[in-house]
Write a protein that holds these residues in place. Sequence first.
Motif, PDB file in Angstrom:
ATOM      1  N   HIS A 122     -39.029 -25.125 -90.065  1.00  0.00           N
ATOM      2  CA  HIS A 122     -37.931 -24.165 -90.200  1.00  0.00           C
ATOM      3  C   HIS A 122     -37.352 -23.822 -88.832  1.00  0.00           C
ATOM      4  N   SER A 195     -42.651 -24.079 -86.358  1.00  0.00           N
ATOM      5  CA  SER A 195     -43.424 -23.887 -87.589  1.00  0.00           C
ATOM      6  C   SER A 195     -43.847 -25.248 -88.132  1.00  0.00           C
ATOM      7  N   GLU A 197     -45.135 -26.507 -91.959  1.00  0.00           N
ATOM      8  CA  GLU A 197     -45.499 -26.285 -93.352  1.00  0.00           C
ATOM      9  C   GLU A 197     -45.266 -27.562 -94.138  1.00  0.00           C
ATOM     10  N   ASP A 233     -46.954 -18.620 -86.480  1.00  0.00           N
ATOM     11  CA  ASP A 233     -47.039 -19.637 -87.522  1.00  0.00           C
ATOM     12  C   ASP A 233     -48.400 -20.329 -87.449  1.00  0.00           C
ATOM     13  N   HIS A 292     -37.000 -13.986 -88.855  1.00  0.00           N
ATOM     14  CA  HIS A 292     -37.060 -15.420 -88.570  1.00  0.00           C
ATOM     15  C   HIS A 292     -36.121 -15.787 -87.436  1.00  0.00           C
ATOM     16  N   HIS A 346     -36.218 -24.554 -98.368  1.00  0.00           N
ATOM     17  CA  HIS A 346     -37.669 -24.384 -98.490  1.00  0.00           C
ATOM     18  C   HIS A 346     -37.957 -22.939 -98.917  1.00  0.00           C
ATOM     19  N   THR A 348     -40.046 -20.731 -97.957  1.00  0.00           N
ATOM     20  CA  THR A 348     -40.192 -19.831 -96.807  1.00  0.00           C
ATOM     21  C   THR A 348     -38.839 -19.448 -96.237  1.00  0.00           C
ATOM     22  N   GLN A 351     -36.869 -17.022 -98.677  1.00  0.00           N
ATOM     23  CA  GLN A 351     -37.396 -15.659 -98.590  1.00  0.00           C
ATOM     24  C   GLN A 351     -36.991 -14.988 -97.279  1.00  0.00           C
ATOM     25  N   ARG A 385     -44.144 -21.147-106.177  1.00  0.00           N
ATOM     26  CA  ARG A 385     -43.791 -20.461-104.929  1.00  0.00           C
ATOM     27  C   ARG A 385     -42.371 -19.909-104.985  1.00  0.00           C
ATOM     28  N   VAL A 389     -40.045 -15.686-104.094  1.00  0.00           N
ATOM     29  CA  VAL A 389     -39.308 -15.521-102.836  1.00  0.00           C
ATOM     30  C   VAL A 389     -37.954 -14.833-102.987  1.00  0.00           C
TER      31      VAL A 389
END
Length: 476
Positions: A122, A195, A197, A233, A292, A346, A348, A351, A385, A389
């Motif tokens: 991200h 990050s 993920e 992260d 973020h 994504h 993440t 959100q 998930r 979010v």
Amino acid sequence: MFNIPSPANIKTVHIVVICGSGMGTPAAMLQEAGYLVRGSDENVYPPMSTFLASRNIQIKEGYRAGNLEPPPDLVVVGNVIRGDNPEAVAAVEQSLDYCSMPQALHRFFLNSYQSVVAAGTHGKTTTAALLVWLLTVAGMDPGCLVGGLMANFQQSYLLGRGPYFVVEGDEYDTAFFDKRPKFLHYQPQICVLTSVEFDHADIFPDLQAVENAFAQLVTSIPPDGLLIANADDPGASRLSRKARCRLVTYGLQEPAQIRVEMAKYGVGTTRFNVSGPQGFEASFNSPLAGAHNLSNTLSMVSLAHELGLDPGTIQKTLTTFRGVRRRQEVRGEPDGVTVIDDYAHHPTAVQATLEALRPFYAGRRLWAIFEPRTNSSKRKVFQERYATVFDAADLVLIKEPPGLQSIAPEERLSAAQLVKDISKREVEAHYFPEVDTMLPFITSGAKAGDVLLIMSTGSFDNLIDRLLEELNKRPA
């Protein structure tokens, strides 16, 4: 043959899939550097087709061996091209020199600079753009290639004459003949790792495979290089310990060398205090929304501190930074309705973007309008998930993902089920099979003061332009 001749021996370059993501802009870079560039693609349409046409770069529609006549000095092959593509086959059979775009980028451009790579699951586009603007404000005249249009330059690349070249590092594979991640070709002297993920489910089977790719990047930084890593992260923090070079960490929550001591997220601005080594302390105001983006900003502050730049230069960078297209980009405010275009896909990122906009537009109704479009987001790997979010939104609209027929039925995301699961969390949510039914729902329901966050990695069937047109028709 798989080879890149000396740039001095190259005059003509043919690019296979020239209109593709990450291909058209390097084509323009090569042309600006003095090479005769041409290419082919089966998807020739605006905006990339018009961009290339404005540069007088010739495009052949469709793939055929004849497109390589007369033979170019180099064929650059996009990573979506398979080995049985007619032009790939012809290049091999005719013993033409060919390579991937990451390899060409390194050979023609990065070789002349110190490479600064912004990488991570991200934030890498905004981070790269911030680094470019910092170096520009500091008078360092950087080169760059960023995966989004930088508003400060109205383009996504620069051929600067300073010592640094900033490039957005992508973990996708390079080409059909080279399955290594693209970013390994960029040979960073400085690397920012935001990050790590799980993502890109079409090429990575699991998180371990993703981490293995990023581990190769981290260990490729030479001992005299620099890694700037996000301590908040878990993935980036864990992999940063593998570095052979000097490590600088930044963070909002976890202990870090460059750290936020105070942050206040308000309407239209973010205020924060930073501390760091050698008694470094400073206060800043940022036009970027959310934690973020504050994390992305901290990576820029970390590089500035390493380069010995003063807080005034950092603040000027933030004050004058105009952002990146499709990253919380306000496209218009017709009839008092704020329409925002964002690339979040994504879970993440979705959100984080919603939680960022909530205080930035405090007291206003926030719509989340989402099209799952990437190879990962269309798969059920994120089914559960995604349901968690959207809590920061007042109203959620989910469109059926496009191209599901290319995915096995048992692997597909169910947008209809996602809407049911979001609704169970007491968030109003609606499912739409297509934009034609979604658009009237929005135009009839949007009121002055509402904020419409539209998230997609594609055109979303031209939803934003159609929506702006309809909202502008409302009587004043």
